[in-house]
Design a protein around this motif. Structure first.
Motif, PDB file in Angstrom:
ATOM      1  N   LEU A  86      41.219   6.237  47.940  1.00 54.53           N
ATOM      2  CA  LEU A  86      41.201   7.284  46.929  1.00 54.53           C
ATOM      3  C   LEU A  86      39.843   7.960  46.806  1.00 54.53           C
ATOM      4  CD1 LEU A  86      43.160   5.419  44.094  1.00 54.53           C
ATOM      5  CD2 LEU A  86      44.077   6.935  45.862  1.00 54.53           C
ATOM      6  N   LEU A  87      38.788   7.266  47.196  1.00 55.32           N
ATOM      7  CA  LEU A  87      37.431   7.811  47.051  1.00 55.32           C
ATOM      8  C   LEU A  87      36.513   7.097  48.028  1.00 55.32           C
ATOM      9  CD1 LEU A  87      35.503   8.528  43.772  1.00 55.32           C
ATOM     10  CD2 LEU A  87      34.522   6.920  45.400  1.00 55.32           C
ATOM     11  N   TRP A  88      35.558   7.851  48.572  1.00 61.76           N
ATOM     12  CA  TRP A  88      34.594   7.296  49.517  1.00 61.76           C
ATOM     13  C   TRP A  88      33.216   7.810  49.150  1.00 61.76           C
ATOM     14  CZ3 TRP A  88      34.894   3.671  53.232  1.00 61.76           C
ATOM     15  CH2 TRP A  88      33.855   3.579  54.176  1.00 61.76           C
TER      16      TRP A  88
ATOM     17  N   PHE B  86      21.655   6.030  47.864  1.00 60.01           N
ATOM     18  CA  PHE B  86      21.422   4.933  46.926  1.00 60.01           C
ATOM     19  C   PHE B  86      22.682   4.402  46.262  1.00 60.01           C
ATOM     20  CE2 PHE B  86      21.745   8.107  43.689  1.00 60.01           C
ATOM     21  CZ  PHE B  86      21.803   7.495  42.443  1.00 60.01           C
ATOM     22  N   VAL B  87      23.822   5.052  46.478  1.00 56.87           N
ATOM     23  CA  VAL B  87      25.113   4.549  45.995  1.00 56.87           C
ATOM     24  C   VAL B  87      26.101   4.595  47.145  1.00 56.87           C
ATOM     25  CG1 VAL B  87      26.997   4.815  44.349  1.00 56.87           C
ATOM     26  CG2 VAL B  87      24.668   5.435  43.666  1.00 56.87           C
ATOM     27  N   LYS B  88      26.767   3.459  47.381  1.00 57.53           N
ATOM     28  CA  LYS B  88      27.786   3.383  48.416  1.00 57.53           C
ATOM     29  C   LYS B  88      28.997   2.660  47.845  1.00 57.53           C
ATOM     30  CE  LYS B  88      24.129   2.905  51.905  1.00 57.53           C
ATOM     31  NZ  LYS B  88      24.145   4.286  52.391  1.00 57.53           N
TER      32      LYS B  88
ATOM     33  N   SER C 184      35.180  22.235  41.243  1.00 56.25           N
ATOM     34  CA  SER C 184      35.802  21.020  41.770  1.00 56.25           C
ATOM     35  C   SER C 184      35.058  20.514  42.995  1.00 56.25           C
ATOM     36  CB  SER C 184      37.266  21.291  42.126  1.00 56.25           C
ATOM     37  OG  SER C 184      37.873  20.119  42.613  1.00 56.25           O
ATOM     38  N   ILE C 185      34.714  19.224  42.976  1.00 52.86           N
ATOM     39  CA  ILE C 185      34.003  18.580  44.092  1.00 52.86           C
ATOM     40  C   ILE C 185      34.748  17.309  44.475  1.00 52.86           C
ATOM     41  CG2 ILE C 185      31.896  17.405  44.805  1.00 52.86           C
ATOM     42  CD1 ILE C 185      30.328  19.324  43.096  1.00 52.86           C
ATOM     43  N   ASP C 186      35.207  17.264  45.718  1.00 56.16           N
ATOM     44  CA  ASP C 186      35.883  16.070  46.210  1.00 56.16           C
ATOM     45  C   ASP C 186      34.908  15.122  46.910  1.00 56.16           C
ATOM     46  OD1 ASP C 186      38.412  16.516  45.273  1.00 56.16           O
ATOM     47  OD2 ASP C 186      39.045  17.663  47.029  1.00 56.16           O
ATOM     48  N   GLU C 187      33.917  15.681  47.569  1.00 56.63           N
ATOM     49  CA  GLU C 187      32.932  14.841  48.253  1.00 56.63           C
ATOM     50  C   GLU C 187      31.707  14.644  47.371  1.00 56.63           C
ATOM     51  OE1 GLU C 187      33.713  13.449  51.057  1.00 56.63           O
ATOM     52  OE2 GLU C 187      35.620  14.514  51.139  1.00 56.63           O
TER      53      GLU C 187
END
Length: 371
Positions: free
Chosen positions: A123-125, A130-132, A364-367
């Motif tokens: 659903l999200l990647w 600094f955040v994974k 809207s931002i998906d990435e």
């Protein structure tokens, strides 16, 4: 001799990149270098033949040790594949996941030699500097409406990280989230409960405090004595926090390792949001304070460390955080403050972010976007 030559030329450290094996529904994330290397993984579905009922299981590696391990291959040395011991290793309760109504998985693909799972969905990647992390769902329970997990690794420095774990489950009347650190020592006070968990989980106690596990290097992997801990802070509302011991077999020898069980019960269908912060550290914790800010289905967490404060947001609906002047609707948003000034931002799957009435995101931002 050839192996030694390769090590001499390229070094002994294998520095993998973050990877998602989509066919197998297995994702792994890395940060840091050499002795400061740390990682976590998530398997977001179960296959058929030669599989475990482990969809959304996670593991953590840091400080040179496997700190949140999977049990591994079933202990068929106890009498074959049909024994209780072998079946235990394949069961949901033997993994670091949420178990609904103490049930086994049913919604599994058919086919004796089917290797690839069918139901897991990413659903999200997130793969920033600094955040994974990842958010995924796995519909292994046919009568459970939602089975979804988001796990993040947030870097504090070039040597340390903490982990955010958000697990959403809907349907059923009893939800238990299991978390099992590696071999460790900890002393958690609480009243002993009746044994309702079967022969492979024992000494169940209800506890009030969160857990700080002093890790034991049981097999001398590090080669020297180190003061390594795994700090577990549970932020789940309306739940019972339990400690226990869980059975494992290593090289034919039985061990009892510590476990944390977060349990929610209801007379009607549950909608649970399990929230925790996990920090591996050596000698002293890098985190000054952890708190969950909101009391609704949105998850908003404050983590203070050194000169910074991280606000981690995972929205179901638009959220307003008055203490920080934040309005946000993202599936994931991480804001790192130094004092009152936002220093870095990660924003994924949303369309609105305002801080003190200043629009940061208004489309809207998906990435991921980060500054």
């Amino acid at each position: 001799e050839k192996v030694c030559e390769i090590i001499r030329i390229y070094g002994k450290d294998i520095e993998n990149d973050t990877v998602d094996y989509e066919d197998y529904r297995f994702a792994m994330f890395f940060s840091g270098k050499k002795d400061a290397r740390r990682s976590f993984w998530m398997v977001y579905d179960s296959g058929a033949n030669h599989s475990h009922e482990d969809a959304l299981n996670i593991g953590i590696y840091a400080k040179g040790l496997n700190l949140l391990p999977d049990n591994g291959y079933p202990p068929v040395n106890h009498g074959g594949w049909e024994t209780d011991e072998a079946d235990w290793y394949k069961s949901p309760k033997a993994h670091n996941i949420v178990v609904a109504d103490d049930k086994r998985f049913k919604n599994l693909p058919e086919g004796r030699f089917l290797r690839y799972p069918q139901f897991g969905k990413k659903l999200l990647w997130c793969d920033t500097d600094f955040v994974k992390g990842i958010c995924a769902e796995a519909k292994e329970y046919p009568d459970i409406k939602r089975n979804e997990r988001m796990t993040l690794m947030v870097d504090i420095s070039c040597t340390d990280s903490y982990f955010i774990d958000i697990y959403r489950a809907e349907g059923g009347k009893n939800h238990k989230k299991f978390t099992r650190p590696a071999f460790s020592d900890t002393s958690l006070s609480g009243g002993m409960l009746k044994d309702e968990y079967g022969k492979f989980i024992r000494k169940v106690k209800q506890i009030k405090d969160n857990a700080d596990f002093k890790i034991k290097d049981e097999f001398n992997v590090l080669g020297e004595e180190k003061d390594i801990h795994l700090r577990y802070t549970d932020l789940t509302y309306d739940s019972a926090l339990l400690s226990a011991e869980s059975w494992v077999d290593v090289n034919g020898k039985s061990y009892w390792v510590p476990a944390i069980i977060t349990e929610r019960k209801s007379d009607s269908d549950l909608s649970s949001v399990f929230v925790s912060v996990i920090e591996p550290y050596e000698d002293n914790s890098n985190i000054k304070h952890i708190r969950r800010i909101n009391d609704d289905d949105n998850v908003i967490i404050s983590v203070k460390h050194k000169e910074h404060e991280d606000i981690i947001i995972s929205c179901e609906d638009e959220a307003f955080i008055s203490d920080y002047g934040i309005t946000c609707d993202a599936k994931l948003c991480v804001i790192r403050f130094r004092g009152k000034e936002p220093e870095r931002i990660v924003f994924i799957k949303g369309s609105l972010l305002k801080i003190d009435n200043k629009k940061i995101v208004d489309k809207s931002i998906d990435e991921g976007t980060y500054t």
